[in-house]
Design a protein around this motif. Sequence first.
Motif, PDB file in Angstrom:
ATOM      1  N   GLU A 156      53.993  89.714 -85.021  1.00  0.00           N
ATOM      2  CA  GLU A 156      55.248  90.019 -84.348  1.00  0.00           C
ATOM      3  C   GLU A 156      56.358  89.027 -84.689  1.00  0.00           C
ATOM      4  O   GLU A 156      57.530  89.402 -84.719  1.00  0.00           O
ATOM      5  N   ARG A 157      56.019  87.759 -84.937  1.00  0.00           N
ATOM      6  CA  ARG A 157      57.065  86.747 -85.053  1.00  0.00           C
ATOM      7  C   ARG A 157      57.090  86.005 -86.385  1.00  0.00           C
ATOM      8  O   ARG A 157      58.118  85.399 -86.731  1.00  0.00           O
ATOM      9  N   HIS A 158      56.016  86.014 -87.148  1.00  0.00           N
ATOM     10  CA  HIS A 158      55.962  85.245 -88.386  1.00  0.00           C
ATOM     11  C   HIS A 158      56.954  85.787 -89.410  1.00  0.00           C
ATOM     12  O   HIS A 158      57.079  86.997 -89.593  1.00  0.00           O
ATOM     13  N   TRP A 159      57.655  84.905 -90.108  1.00  0.00           N
ATOM     14  CA  TRP A 159      58.718  85.301 -91.035  1.00  0.00           C
ATOM     15  C   TRP A 159      58.239  86.277 -92.109  1.00  0.00           C
ATOM     16  O   TRP A 159      58.960  87.218 -92.464  1.00  0.00           O
ATOM     17  N   TRP A 160      57.020  86.068 -92.623  1.00  0.00           N
ATOM     18  CA  TRP A 160      56.516  86.936 -93.692  1.00  0.00           C
ATOM     19  C   TRP A 160      56.413  88.379 -93.214  1.00  0.00           C
ATOM     20  O   TRP A 160      56.926  89.303 -93.862  1.00  0.00           O
ATOM     21  N   TYR A 161      55.775  88.578 -92.089  1.00  0.00           N
ATOM     22  CA  TYR A 161      55.574  89.932 -91.575  1.00  0.00           C
ATOM     23  C   TYR A 161      56.889  90.565 -91.152  1.00  0.00           C
ATOM     24  O   TYR A 161      57.111  91.764 -91.372  1.00  0.00           O
ATOM     25  N   ALA A 162      57.755  89.770 -90.528  1.00  0.00           N
ATOM     26  CA  ALA A 162      59.040  90.314 -90.070  1.00  0.00           C
ATOM     27  C   ALA A 162      59.886  90.786 -91.242  1.00  0.00           C
ATOM     28  O   ALA A 162      60.475  91.876 -91.200  1.00  0.00           O
ATOM     29  N   GLU A 163      59.952  89.994 -92.293  1.00  0.00           N
ATOM     30  CA  GLU A 163      60.754  90.388 -93.445  1.00  0.00           C
ATOM     31  C   GLU A 163      60.088  91.500 -94.254  1.00  0.00           C
ATOM     32  O   GLU A 163      60.760  92.316 -94.876  1.00  0.00           O
ATOM     33  N   ARG A 164      58.761  91.555 -94.237  1.00  0.00           N
ATOM     34  CA  ARG A 164      58.085  92.675 -94.900  1.00  0.00           C
ATOM     35  C   ARG A 164      58.379  93.979 -94.167  1.00  0.00           C
ATOM     36  O   ARG A 164      58.589  95.016 -94.799  1.00  0.00           O
ATOM     37  N   ARG A 165      58.407  93.946 -92.832  1.00  0.00           N
ATOM     38  CA  ARG A 165      58.792  95.152 -92.080  1.00  0.00           C
ATOM     39  C   ARG A 165      60.225  95.555 -92.407  1.00  0.00           C
ATOM     40  O   ARG A 165      60.524  96.744 -92.552  1.00  0.00           O
ATOM     41  N   ALA A 166      61.109  94.564 -92.522  1.00  0.00           N
ATOM     42  CA  ALA A 166      62.502  94.869 -92.862  1.00  0.00           C
ATOM     43  C   ALA A 166      62.595  95.508 -94.246  1.00  0.00           C
ATOM     44  O   ALA A 166      63.391  96.443 -94.467  1.00  0.00           O
ATOM     45  N   LEU A 167      61.779  95.026 -95.179  1.00  0.00           N
ATOM     46  CA  LEU A 167      61.752  95.599 -96.526  1.00  0.00           C
ATOM     47  C   LEU A 167      61.281  97.041 -96.487  1.00  0.00           C
ATOM     48  O   LEU A 167      61.885  97.934 -97.100  1.00  0.00           O
ATOM     49  N   VAL A 168      60.187  97.294 -95.770  1.00  0.00           N
ATOM     50  CA  VAL A 168      59.668  98.661 -95.655  1.00  0.00           C
ATOM     51  C   VAL A 168      60.729  99.575 -95.050  1.00  0.00           C
ATOM     52  O   VAL A 168      60.976 100.684 -95.543  1.00  0.00           O
ATOM     53  N   ARG A 169      61.365  99.118 -94.000  1.00  0.00           N
ATOM     54  CA  ARG A 169      62.390  99.933 -93.336  1.00  0.00           C
ATOM     55  C   ARG A 169      63.519 100.265 -94.310  1.00  0.00           C
ATOM     56  O   ARG A 169      63.986 101.411 -94.377  1.00  0.00           O
ATOM     57  N   ARG A 170      63.959  99.290 -95.058  1.00  0.00           N
ATOM     58  CA  ARG A 170      65.062  99.485 -95.989  1.00  0.00           C
ATOM     59  C   ARG A 170      64.702 100.469 -97.106  1.00  0.00           C
ATOM     60  O   ARG A 170      65.534 101.297 -97.518  1.00  0.00           O
ATOM     61  N   LEU A 171      63.470 100.408 -97.602  1.00  0.00           N
ATOM     62  CA  LEU A 171      63.064 101.278 -98.705  1.00  0.00           C
ATOM     63  C   LEU A 171      62.724 102.695 -98.263  1.00  0.00           C
ATOM     64  O   LEU A 171      62.919 103.654 -99.017  1.00  0.00           O
TER      65      LEU A 171
END
Length: 231
Positions: free
Chosen positions: A14-29
């Motif tokens: 929920e809070r770790h930078w890697w997972y958060a930014e990976r979710r943002a990447l998935v959302r964007r693509l």
Amino acid sequence: MDEQEIRKSAALEERHWWYAERRALVRRLVAPLPTGRAVDVGCGGGGNTRVLRDLGWDVTGLEYSPVAATLAASRGLKIVRGDSRRLPFADGTLDLVMSTDMWEHIDDDEAVARETSRVLRPGGRALVAVPCSMKLWSGHDVALGHHRRYERAELVTLMEGAGLDVVDVMSWNVLLRPVARLRRRHNDSESEMEEVHPVVNAGLRLAVATERYLPVGRLPGISLVARAVKR
């Protein structure tokens, strides 16, 4: 990945930078795509599965580990247990197959690529993220149960050979690659997935997010992200 590592990753998700930014990447693509029926193969704790659900997809998370499957299902997601080398879906029935940081865990990744292609309808999409370059191989990979890291040409050949037309392969987490490479020279057996101080966590998120505005997609990164279409 062992049970302890799975539980640790789920707790950090929920809070770790890697997972958060990976979710943002998935959302964007994925956001620009028309919604339909999808599967998140190797969904882990279900963070990326939830992104697809929130975007309006009829998404199922597929997970081999009973621990991870139970954790993902407890978050209200539709989860099935299964093997990525033998997907429990009929031929040509899915609009999107997504796998993020999963193929490297499988001994026979050619079977995973073939199954990805088999279950997609013609024109369906595949989104695959994998760790980049054996030059970064370290105890982190060993601790997470990786069989390999991928070169760009190797990933394209694998996907094209399975009947997928690769549209794009971009690098992700480019700016932090020198830091990762330096750290991994001294890492013999430990995963890097750990709690990070909130200030450091925010800084790392910012570094990764900055890549959206820089022409770094062809430079070496920590990960590769491939988008493909079923022939």
